[in-house]
Design a protein around this motif. Structure first.
Motif, PDB file in Angstrom:
ATOM      1  N   LEU A   1      39.577  38.097  42.538  1.00 44.83           N
ATOM      2  CA  LEU A   1      38.686  38.614  41.506  1.00 44.83           C
ATOM      3  C   LEU A   1      37.291  38.925  42.032  1.00 44.83           C
ATOM      4  O   LEU A   1      36.748  40.001  41.746  1.00 44.83           O
TER       5      LEU A   1
ATOM      6  N   ASP B   1      42.049  37.171  38.086  1.00 40.44           N
ATOM      7  CA  ASP B   1      42.204  36.682  39.451  1.00 40.44           C
ATOM      8  C   ASP B   1      43.688  36.511  39.775  1.00 40.44           C
ATOM      9  O   ASP B   1      44.450  35.931  39.001  1.00 40.44           O
TER      10      ASP B   1
ATOM     11  N   CYS C   1      38.939  35.015  34.849  1.00 39.02           N
ATOM     12  CA  CYS C   1      38.966  36.411  34.378  1.00 39.02           C
ATOM     13  C   CYS C   1      37.534  36.867  34.150  1.00 39.02           C
ATOM     14  O   CYS C   1      36.601  36.060  34.036  1.00 39.02           O
TER      15      CYS C   1
END
Length: 508
Positions: A17, A117, A47
């Motif tokens: 991420l 991620d 996230c």
């Protein structure tokens, strides 16, 4: 969809991420309205939600999308692949995105991006939100009877206004994007069973040649697709009324609507179409015909009235009745300028006054118009700079130009008025005749998307005079204008007034 300026260059080929967030931060550096909101889903998977403040409805997305996702993902044990299956998404507007350029375009359109991620894919969330103007009455095309709705700057709202009027499966709306920087949405509106295929293909061909960095209004496209851009006459009609666009589409023409502008374009257009108003079709046909005749008379006056005054007073005073000649001569006795110079001065002053009344605030615009028309005009006559007859001529000419429904057509005749005045001041009536011939020949050679500009008068098209010099009753206009294919010219069946035969109307 246009390609982002840097394409996919530099985007990390990883599912982690943080490197992907860094790429977005670098691409959107110095953008204070960009929000990157981190959170976790499932059993702790990181996230981030990226969106543009005031363009993305975060509260709606959180309530109806993110919370259901977090709740559902809690039982997936870090296997988040079902998120990227279209039918598992809680919102129908969500999309799975893989290309960074497409994701960036999605973000700049006001949507949100959800990065997770451990997965290189992204979710595009379509909860856009932005302020828009309410639907109001058309300020420049008002009518006594008829619709009060006008287009706004939002394209989706404008399309809805047209869809409400034409509820047909044959109504086609094709969307394109123009401007490498603005990425402005443009739509073509037409009826595929009425509009000629050749017209649609020609419109697409001309639009496909446009390659600019920004399109901020419909005029950006208009100047690029007209047949003769050096002509003073408008070759595309513009309007802010949805009923006018709907009526034109029903006639077999094509509409062009641009996002962020309330002005729609209609093609092709004829000279006589520009002299028609939406009011003509909401009033009884007798009154509408009379109003059209008034327009034709004052159209000629707006072009020729000053020129005839210059020519007659300079070269042909014998054409003026004796008593009127004495009055005109006495009023011009103290004026130190010839009639041509006097007329040019007054016309330029009137144009300046008109432009000033448009540009200054509306609260004082009317006051400026009254001061300019009354005080300055009266003072000029009393000072002997201009004659009272010239003030009357210029005032009537200005009023005549306001009667023309199309602003662009009225502006064309305002521009042509000056060379006509010069010809009248140099050659008299002969110069006016030569000027009219030049204008007429130019209009004969002018076309709008391949159709003659003076149609259906020149060339004459049988059965098409019922909506030109006159406005025939609706039950008489059985055929569409000649812009539609011959096979689709029938607009209505015969016998719309068949009830009159059974009721005995017209019997002795």
């Amino acid at each position: 969809m246009p390609v982002f300026a840097n394409g996919d260059a530099g985007y990390p080929d990883t599912s982690n991420l943080e490197p992907r967030l860094e790429w977005f931060r670098s691409q959107l550096a110095h953008c204070s309205d960009i929000v990157i909101h981190p959170f976790t889903i499932g059993t702790g998977t990181a996230c981030s939600l990226i969106y543009i403040r005031e363009l993305f409805d975060y509260h709606d997305a959180e309530e109806h999308l993110l919370k259901p996702l977090i709740k559902e993902c809690s039982s997936w044990n870090n296997d988040l692949s079902p998120l990227f299956i279209e039918h598992r998404l809680p919102s129908a507007g969500c999309r799975t995105l893989t290309a960074p350029s497409a994701s960036m375009d999605w973000l700049l359109d006001g949507c949100g991006l959800l990065l997770i991620d451990g997965d290189s894919r992204m979710l595009g969330l379509s909860q856009t939100k932005f302020e828009k103007r309410a639907i109001m009455e058309a300020p420049n095309e008002s009518v006594i009877r008829g619709s009060r709705e006008a287009f706004v700057e939002n394209l989706d709202t404008n399309l809805t206004l047209v869809r409400r009027r034409i509820r047909s499966r044959h109504l086609k709306i094709e969307q394109m994007t123009f401007g490498t920087k603005t990425r402005t949405s443009v739509v073509l509106i037409y009826l595929d069973d009425i509009c000629p295929d050749s017209l649609v293909k020609e419109m697409k061909r001309r639009l496909a040649c446009i390659d600019v960095d920004g399109v901020l209004g419909s005029n950006y496209l208009e100047e690029a697709i007209v047949d003769n851009p050096s002509s003073p006459f408008p070759q595309i009609q513009y309007t802010e009324r949805p009923d006018t666009v709907s009526a034109s589409v029903l006639e077999g023409r094509i509409g062009v609507m641009v996002n962020n502008t309330p002005i729609a374009l209609i093609a092709p257009v004829h000279f006589f179409t520009l002299l028609q108003s939406a009011e003509d079709y909401y009033q009884p046909f007798i009154a509408a015909t009379w109003i059209r005749w008034i327009r034709f008379v004052f159209l000629a006056s707006s072009l020729l009235l000053p020129s005839f005054y210059i020519a007659i007073t300079t070269f042909h005073p014998e054409m003026i009745p004796f008593n009127l000649l004495i009055s005109v001569s006495s009023s011009r006795e103290v004026v130190p300028f010839p009639a041509l110079m006097e007329a040019l001065m007054m016309e330029i002053a009137f144009e300046a006054l008109r432009e000033a009344s448009v540009r200054i605030p509306k609260s004082i615009g009317q006051a400026v118009s009254i001061i300019g028309a009354l005080i300055i005009g009266t003072a000029a006559v009393q000072a002997g700079i201009v004659s009272a007859a010239m003030v009357i001529i210029v005032s009537l000419t200005g009023i005549a130009s306001f009667i023309i429904p199309s602003f662009d057509l009225g502006l064309s005749f305002r521009l042509l008025r000056f060379p006509m005045m010069l010809l009248a001041g140099i050659f008299g009536i002969f110069g006016i005749a030569c000027g009219l011939i030049i204008i007429y020949v130019h209009m004969l050679n002018l076309q709008s998307f391949g159709t003659p500009y003076l149609s259906p008068i020149a060339p004459q098209v049988a059965g098409s005079f019922k909506d030109t010099l006159v406005r025939a009753p609706w039950w008489k206009m059985k055929r569409r204008p000649p812009t539609a294919d011959a096979a689709n010219r029938i607009r209505q069946k015969s016998g719309l007034r068949s009830w009159a035969e059974h009721s005995g109307e017209g019997e002795d």
